[in-house]
Design a protein around this motif. Structure first.
Motif, PDB file in Angstrom:
ATOM      1  N   UNK A 151       0.823  -1.204   0.000  1.00  6.37           N
ATOM      2  CA  UNK A 151       0.000   0.000   0.000  1.00  6.37           C
ATOM      3  C   UNK A 151       0.860   1.259   0.000  1.00  6.37           C
ATOM      4  N   UNK A 152       1.921   1.257   0.808  1.00  2.37           N
ATOM      5  CA  UNK A 152       2.846   2.379   0.834  1.00  2.37           C
ATOM      6  C   UNK A 152       4.266   1.822   0.771  1.00  2.37           C
ATOM      7  N   UNK A 153       5.123   2.487   0.006  1.00  2.00           N
ATOM      8  CA  UNK A 153       6.469   1.964  -0.180  1.00  2.00           C
ATOM      9  C   UNK A 153       7.464   3.109  -0.249  1.00  2.00           C
ATOM     10  N   UNK A 154       8.550   2.989   0.529  1.00  5.38           N
ATOM     11  CA  UNK A 154       9.654   3.935   0.392  1.00  5.38           C
ATOM     12  C   UNK A 154      10.554   3.548  -0.771  1.00  5.38           C
ATOM     13  N   UNK A 155      10.469   2.290  -1.141  1.00  2.00           N
ATOM     14  CA  UNK A 155      11.368   1.801  -2.180  1.00  2.00           C
ATOM     15  C   UNK A 155      10.986   2.359  -3.538  1.00  2.00           C
ATOM     16  N   UNK A 156       9.783   2.033  -3.994  1.00  2.00           N
ATOM     17  CA  UNK A 156       9.336   2.505  -5.308  1.00  2.00           C
ATOM     18  C   UNK A 156       7.908   3.038  -5.205  1.00  2.00           C
ATOM     19  N   UNK A 174       8.250  10.214  -9.375  1.00  2.00           N
ATOM     20  CA  UNK A 174       8.362   9.135  -8.420  1.00  2.00           C
ATOM     21  C   UNK A 174       9.731   8.493  -8.416  1.00  2.00           C
ATOM     22  N   UNK A 175       9.869   7.463  -7.611  1.00  2.00           N
ATOM     23  CA  UNK A 175      11.115   6.724  -7.469  1.00  2.00           C
ATOM     24  C   UNK A 175      10.908   5.347  -8.089  1.00  2.00           C
ATOM     25  N   UNK A 176      11.661   5.048  -9.127  1.00  2.00           N
ATOM     26  CA  UNK A 176      11.414   3.855  -9.931  1.00  2.00           C
ATOM     27  C   UNK A 176      12.725   3.131 -10.208  1.00  2.00           C
ATOM     28  N   UNK A 177      12.658   1.860 -10.614  1.00  2.00           N
ATOM     29  CA  UNK A 177      13.872   1.157 -11.016  1.00  2.00           C
ATOM     30  C   UNK A 177      14.528   1.818 -12.221  1.00  2.00           C
ATOM     31  N   UNK A 212      20.105   2.669   1.131  1.00  2.00           N
ATOM     32  CA  UNK A 212      19.771   1.501   0.326  1.00  2.00           C
ATOM     33  C   UNK A 212      19.295   0.349   1.195  1.00  2.00           C
ATOM     34  N   UNK A 213      19.924   0.174   2.335  1.00  2.00           N
ATOM     35  CA  UNK A 213      19.534  -0.909   3.228  1.00  2.00           C
ATOM     36  C   UNK A 213      18.128  -0.668   3.777  1.00  2.00           C
ATOM     37  N   UNK A 214      17.838   0.574   4.130  1.00  2.00           N
ATOM     38  CA  UNK A 214      16.534   0.912   4.686  1.00  2.00           C
ATOM     39  C   UNK A 214      15.432   0.740   3.650  1.00  2.00           C
ATOM     40  N   UNK A 215      15.667   1.185   2.421  1.00  2.00           N
ATOM     41  CA  UNK A 215      14.637   1.175   1.394  1.00  2.00           C
ATOM     42  C   UNK A 215      14.619  -0.110   0.571  1.00  2.00           C
ATOM     43  N   UNK A 216      15.679  -0.887   0.662  1.00  2.00           N
ATOM     44  CA  UNK A 216      15.741  -2.075  -0.177  1.00  2.00           C
ATOM     45  C   UNK A 216      15.920  -1.723  -1.636  1.00  2.00           C
ATOM     46  N   UNK A 217      16.521  -0.575  -1.909  1.00  2.00           N
ATOM     47  CA  UNK A 217      16.671  -0.117  -3.279  1.00  2.00           C
ATOM     48  C   UNK A 217      18.019  -0.455  -3.871  1.00  2.00           C
ATOM     49  N   UNK A 218      18.332   0.217  -4.957  1.00  2.00           N
ATOM     50  CA  UNK A 218      19.563  -0.015  -5.692  1.00  2.00           C
ATOM     51  C   UNK A 218      20.171   1.334  -6.026  1.00  2.00           C
ATOM     52  N   UNK A 220      21.310   2.494  -8.605  1.00  2.00           N
ATOM     53  CA  UNK A 220      20.919   3.046  -9.897  1.00  2.00           C
ATOM     54  C   UNK A 220      19.439   3.413  -9.978  1.00  2.00           C
ATOM     55  N   UNK A 221      18.714   3.285  -8.862  1.00  2.00           N
ATOM     56  CA  UNK A 221      17.316   3.698  -8.869  1.00  2.00           C
ATOM     57  C   UNK A 221      17.212   5.174  -9.250  1.00  2.00           C
ATOM     58  N   UNK A 222      16.044   5.547  -9.771  1.00  2.00           N
ATOM     59  CA  UNK A 222      15.877   6.873 -10.365  1.00  2.00           C
ATOM     60  C   UNK A 222      14.703   7.614  -9.736  1.00  2.00           C
ATOM     61  N   UNK A 223      14.907   8.895  -9.448  1.00  2.00           N
ATOM     62  CA  UNK A 223      13.797   9.790  -9.139  1.00  2.00           C
ATOM     63  C   UNK A 223      13.514  10.579 -10.409  1.00  2.00           C
ATOM     64  N   UNK A 224      12.258  10.562 -10.844  1.00  2.00           N
ATOM     65  CA  UNK A 224      11.931  11.147 -12.141  1.00  2.00           C
ATOM     66  C   UNK A 224      10.748  12.088 -12.026  1.00  2.00           C
ATOM     67  N   UNK A 225      10.814  13.197 -12.748  1.00  2.00           N
ATOM     68  CA  UNK A 225       9.681  14.093 -12.959  1.00  2.00           C
ATOM     69  C   UNK A 225       9.558  14.247 -14.463  1.00  2.00           C
ATOM     70  N   UNK A 226       8.393  13.922 -15.028  1.00  2.00           N
ATOM     71  CA  UNK A 226       8.325  13.852 -16.486  1.00  2.00           C
ATOM     72  C   UNK A 226       6.910  14.032 -16.995  1.00  2.00           C
ATOM     73  N   UNK A 227       6.822  14.521 -18.229  1.00  2.00           N
ATOM     74  CA  UNK A 227       5.597  14.438 -19.003  1.00  2.00           C
ATOM     75  C   UNK A 227       5.646  13.130 -19.784  1.00  2.00           C
ATOM     76  N   UNK A 228       4.484  12.614 -20.109  1.00  2.00           N
ATOM     77  CA  UNK A 228       4.421  11.303 -20.740  1.00  2.00           C
ATOM     78  C   UNK A 228       3.615  11.373 -22.025  1.00  2.00           C
TER      79      UNK A 228
END
Length: 246
Positions: A151-156, A174-177, A212-218, A220-228
């Motif tokens: 429901x809620x995730x710090x990772x992604x 958002x924060x995505x792979x 990384x340990x707290x979020x379980x991320x990587x 190379x993870x990316x924070x992105x702001x974009x139009x689609x």
């Protein structure tokens, strides 16, 4: 795109002004009073007309709030009632039936349906109004996608701004792979990033390994702001997600 399989959660909505959403209930109540005094055909004729007014008023309000015809899906139906079904807002079959009965009564002088059938149509009208009350009082402006089952995730997470308030133009943040963002369009998506940051930069003020340990991320993870920019099918998928939240 795999991320569209993530679970959507409502993020922000705007509350509609006025009490237009309540008006159809007055037509419905009048129709039910007529049925409770079913003396002759004229009562059922007036009942059907008032049920149709209730549904017609609600459909027109939804059309004004959501501007379905502006949704950028080229393959969508042209008629409003069909669009309600196409986007999962309502099943239009009964709406068309009620409208056709009204037209028969007014233009061809046919006898009205029997009492039991009128009662069934009144119940459907009540259900239609109840199922669209929220849509009529609160217009979703954005929603958040989280990995399925979370429901809620710090990772992604991915916030999607989309709907009539943004003229049905889609933007994301958002924060995505890392493999979510590429140099070319993927599965009908073209990401026009105005801001793109790797995890290393996001974590520059704290220990990278701890984050990384707290979020379980990587890293190379990316924070992105974009139009689609997306193709027709992708827009249909996003729109289905939008209405599934409501």
């Amino acid at each position: 795109m795999e991320i569209l399989s993530w679970s959507p959660t409502s993020q922000g909505s705007s509350i509609t002004n006025g009490t237009d959403w309540k008006r159809p209930y007055s037509y419905l109540q009048h129709a039910e009073r007529l049925l409770s005094h079913d003396v002759d055909d004229h009562y059922r004729i007036d009942c059907i007309i008032n049920l149709n007014r209730a549904i017609d008023h609600r459909v027109k309000l939804l059309a004004a709030l959501y501007r379905f015809k502006k949704i950028p899906v080229l393959g969508k139906p042209e008629k409003l009632l069909d669009m309600l079904g196409y986007f999962g807002v309502a099943r239009p079959a009964m709406l068309r039936e009620l409208s056709s009965v009204r037209n028969l009564l007014e233009h061809h002088y046919k006898a009205p349906p029997p009492l039991q059938r009128c009662q069934e149509l009144a119940e459907f009208t009540w259900y239609f109004l109840k199922s669209t009350d929220y849509l009529s009082t609160s217009v979703l402006e954005d929603f958040v996608l989280y990995p399925s089952g979370v429901k809620f995730s710090e990772k992604y997470w991915l916030e999607v701004t989309y709907g009539p308030s943004s003229e049905w133009v889609c933007s994301i943040r958002g924060r995505v792979p890392a493999d979510f963002v590429g140099d070319e369009s993927t599965d009908g998506w073209a990401i026009l990033a105005s801001r793109l940051e790797r995890e290393e930069r996001l974590s520059k003020d704290c220990a990278l390994n701890d984050v990384l340990e707290k979020r379980g991320g990587h890293e190379n993870d990316v924070y992105i702001v974009a139009d689609v920019l997306v193709d027709e099918q992708a827009y249909k998928d996003i729109t289905d997600l939008y209405f599934s939240v409501l």
